[in-house]
Design a protein around this motif. Structure first.
Motif, mmCIF file in Angstrom:
data_model
loop_
_atom_site.group_PDB
_atom_site.id
_atom_site.type_symbol
_atom_site.label_atom_id
_atom_site.label_comp_id
_atom_site.label_asym_id
_atom_site.label_seq_id
_atom_site.Cartn_x
_atom_site.Cartn_y
_atom_site.Cartn_z
ATOM 1 N N ARG A 128 75.926 66.262 32.514
ATOM 2 C CA ARG A 128 76.725 66.271 31.458
ATOM 3 C C ARG A 128 76.522 65.527 30.418
ATOM 4 N N TYR A 186 81.875 70.376 24.075
ATOM 5 C CA TYR A 186 82.237 69.849 25.215
ATOM 6 C C TYR A 186 83.575 68.966 25.163
ATOM 7 N N TYR A 239 80.147 74.382 28.540
ATOM 8 C CA TYR A 239 78.658 74.451 28.568
ATOM 9 C C TYR A 239 77.956 75.642 28.121
#
Length: 185
Positions: free
Chosen positions: A124, A138, A171
């Motif tokens: 991430r 994000y 994502y």
């Protein structure tokens, strides 16, 4: 106070200037009996308070040290410096630090017990570091999930919003027109 009435009388606009010798200060600044009397007058009261104040200061400092040591047992200075403050750290370096240098034994088990979660976290971080727009995208969806994850309308599409899901929109950045179509669905 006035002698006959006992009323308070305040004098305004007057000053009294006394020479330094009035309190025993000489031109050569030698210590005199007068200055010694002046400095020690009433000292028994403040000396007791000074002892108590010093004791309180020592207790305060010891409490600060104890708080620091307790916090350091949870997340050591080494962890903050080596791991937390290094956003570009890689998995081998994290594992090496946690297994060989970390003083908290629970943190030392993370690579073994939570390697997949640690890997997910690093992926991430890698994703959001690719481009500032990806970071904003994000963070936006992560905040939507964190702030509204309990709402029934959000729960219904949890797999598509929850950043812990590999299907998450967090994502999959997309242009506005595609996003509006996705939101309408």
């Amino acid at each position: 106070t006035l002698p006959r009435t006992g009323e308070l009388y305040e004098v305004e606009g007057h000053t009294a200037v006394m020479p330094a010798s009035h309190i025993g200060v000489t031109d050569d600044l030698d210590t005199s009996d007068t200055i010694m009397k002046f400095g020690t007058a009433g000292s028994s009261g403040w000396q007791k308070e000074l002892v108590e104040m010093k004791e309180k200061e020592i207790a305060f400092r010891l409490a600060l040290i104890e708080d620091y040591m307790e916090a350091n047992e949870v997340l050591s200075d080494g962890f903050w410096f080596t791991i937390y403050n290094n956003e570009h750290i890689n998995m081998p370096d994290i594992c090496s630090y946690l297994l060989t240098q970390e003083s908290n034994p629970i943190l030392g088990t993370i690579p073994k017990n939570h390697g997949a979660g640690l890997n997910c976290l690093l992926k991430r971080m890698q994703f959001v570091r690719c481009h500032p727009a990806l970071a904003v995208w994000y963070i936006f969806w992560d905040e939507i999930w964190r702030s509204n994850g309990d709402a029934s309308v959000v729960k219904a599409v949890a797999e598509e919003i929850d950043p812990y899901s590999d299907q998450s929109v967090a994502y999959r950045p997309m242009p506005r027109d595609q996003l509006e179509m996705w939101l309408d669905d």
